[in-house]
Design an enzyme around this catalytic site. Structure first.
Site, PDB file in Angstrom:
ATOM      1  N   TYR A 179      -9.265 -27.596  -2.846  1.00  0.00           N
ATOM      2  CA  TYR A 179      -8.960 -26.240  -1.829  1.00  0.00           C
ATOM      3  C   TYR A 179      -9.903 -26.193  -0.690  1.00  0.00           C
ATOM      4  O   TYR A 179      -9.469 -26.160   0.681  1.00  0.00           O
ATOM      5  CB  TYR A 179      -9.192 -25.211  -2.904  1.00  0.00           C
TER       6      TYR A 179
ATOM      7  N   LYS B 151      -9.191 -26.521   3.751  1.00  0.00           N
ATOM      8  CA  LYS B 151      -9.706 -25.291   4.756  1.00  0.00           C
ATOM      9  C   LYS B 151     -10.514 -26.259   5.640  1.00  0.00           C
ATOM     10  O   LYS B 151     -10.209 -26.039   7.071  1.00  0.00           O
ATOM     11  CB  LYS B 151     -10.369 -24.572   3.917  1.00  0.00           C
TER      12      LYS B 151
ATOM     13  N   SER C 189     -12.375 -20.336   5.194  1.00  0.00           N
ATOM     14  CA  SER C 189     -13.225 -19.982   3.844  1.00  0.00           C
ATOM     15  C   SER C 189     -14.637 -20.527   4.193  1.00  0.00           C
ATOM     16  O   SER C 189     -14.895 -21.724   4.859  1.00  0.00           O
ATOM     17  CB  SER C 189     -12.567 -20.674   2.677  1.00  0.00           C
TER      18      SER C 189
END
Length: 347
Positions: A155, A159, A128
Site C-alpha cells: 500500500y 502511494k 500518505s
C-alpha cells in the site's frame, strides 16, 4: 452563478464523502465517481441530507478506462479532480499486493490520461505519510523535506510510486497538469451530524473503528499489535487527524490550484496533513475512555507485518501556505466517532 465542477473519485469513501461535503460548503459542485468497492450507497443519502440536495454521482470503476471515460463525456465542464479511489489497508496489501498495485496505479494512470486529454489541469492527490516509511528519530516529526524511506507495505509503495508518476507527468504535460499531493497521517472521527463516518467492511484495519466496534460489543476485545516497540509505552505511535479537518485541507489545496494562489512551482507540491502530535495505541484507549466514558477491553498480540513503529507530522508548511490547520480537540474527535458508531448500531 455556475459552480466549478470538481471530480471526486472514491467520493463515497470515508475521506471522500467528508470532502464532498466541504467542497459543497465552499461553493464547488462535486462530481462523485465510485464503484462501492469499499463503501455503500447509503453514503449518498447521508451527503444529501447534509448539503440539502442529491449530489451528482456516477457509478464507475476508475481502473476501467472506458467506464471512467464516460464520466468525462457526460460532464465536459469538470475543471479539477481530487483522487481518492484506492485500496488503503496496510495489512491487506501485504496479503494481496497485486490487487493493490493493479487498482491503485491503474486508476491513477487513467485519471491522468483523461485529465490530460481533456485539458483539465488540476489534480489533488490523496497520498500518505507511508511514503516516509519508518523515519529515523532525528527526522521526527517529519516534514516535506524528510527523506523518503523504502515502503514497509505494498500500500505504502503504491502511494510513493503514484507520487513519482504524477511528478513525471507534470513534466511531460509541460504546465497543463498541476498537482498537489496531500500526505495524510491517520484520519479519524465522523461528521458532527453523525450522517457520514467510517464504515469499514469486515474486520477493521484501522485503530479507531476497531475501538468503537469493540466498545459497541461487536468485537470481544481490541488487539494491540505489539508492546515492545521503542516508544514510551511500547505501542505504535501515530498522528491522528480529524477527518473534517482533513477534508477542509482538500478545499484549501484546490483553491491554491485554481488560480487563487501563485503558480505551482515545478508543477507539483507536497503537504503533510497532521496535527503535529503523536499518540500511541494505548494512549488512544485512555483518551477514548475519557471522551466517552467507555473502557475498551484489549490484549497484546504479536506485531503486525508492515506496521511502522512511530511517525507524526510537522504540518507547518500546510499551516502557512494553505492557510489550514487541524485544531479540533482529540476528545471531540473521539466523541464524534462514538456517536457515529452508536447511530449505525442503533445503540
Amino acid at each position: 452563478m455556475t459552480k466549478t465542477k470538481v471530480l471526486v473519485t472514491g467520493g463515497t469513501g470515508y475521506i471522500g464523502a467528508h470532502t464532498v461535503v466541504e467542497l459543497e460548503n465552499a461553493g464547488y459542485e462535486a462530481v462523485i465517481v465510485d464503484n462501492f468497492s469499499n463503501s455503500s450507497r447509503d453514503v449518498l443519502d447521508g451527503i444529501a441530507r447534509i448539503i440539502g440536495r442529491n449530489p451528482l454521482f456516477f457509478e464507475a470503476d476508475c481502473a476501467d478506462y472506458e467506464s471512467f471515460a464516460r464520466v468525462f463525456e457526460l460532464c465536459p465542464d469538470i475543471s479539477a479532480a481530487i483522487h481518492f479511489a484506492a485500496y488503503k489497508a496496510v495489512g491487506e496489501s501485504v496479503e494481496k499486493p497485486l490487487d493493490y498495485y493493479r487498482n491503485n496505479l491503474v486508476s491513477l494512470l487513467n485519471l491522468i490520461d483523461l485529465m490530460g486529454r481533456n485539458e483539465r489541469g488540476s489534480i489533488v492527490f490523496s497520498s500518505s505519510c507511508t511514503v516516509y516509511g519508518q523515519p529515523e528519530r532525528e527526522n521526527l516529526p517529519v516534514n516535506e523535506t524528510s527523506p523518503l524511506q523504502p515502503a514497509t507495505s505494498p500500500y505504502g509503495n503504491t502511494k510513493r510510486v503514484s507520487e513519482e508518476i504524477l511528478r513525471d507527468c507534470t513534466i511531460s504535460y509541460k504546465g497543463k497538469i498541476n498537482v498537489i499531493a496531500l500526505r495524510y497521517f491517520n484520519p479519524i472521527g465522523a461528521h458532527p451530524s453523525a450522517l457520514i463516518g467510517e464504515l469499514p467492511r469486515g474486520v477493521p484495519q484501522n485503530l479507531l473503528p476497531y475501538i468503537t466496534q469493540t466498545a459497541a460489543g461487536l468485537r470481544e476485545r481490541l488487539n494491540v499489535f505489539g508492546n515492545d516497540y521503542n516508544t514510551p509505552d511500547g505501542s505504535c505511535i501515530r498522528d491522528y487527524i480529524y477527518v473534517c479537518d482533513l477534508a477542509k485541507a482538500h478545499v484549501s489545496a484546490l483553491d491554491r490550484l485554481l488560480d487563487k494562489s501563485p503558480e505551482i512551482p515545478g508543477g507539483i507540491e507536497y503537504y503533510n496533513l497532521g496535527t503535529g502530535v503523536g499518540i500511541s495505541v494505548l494512549q488512544m484507549l485512555e483518551l477514548f475512555k475519557k471522551a466517552t466514558g467507555v473502557a475498551v477491553p484489549y490484549r497484546i498480540v504479536e506485531r503486525r507485518p508492515g506496521d511502522v513503529e512511530q511517525v507524526w507530522a510537522d504540518p507547518s508548511k500546510a499551516n502557512i501556505e494553505l492557510g489550514w490547520k487541524a485544531d479540533t480537540p482529540i476528545e471531540e474527535v473521539l466523541a464524534s466517532a462514538w456517536r457515529w458508531e452508536k447511530k449505525i448500531r442503533g445503540i
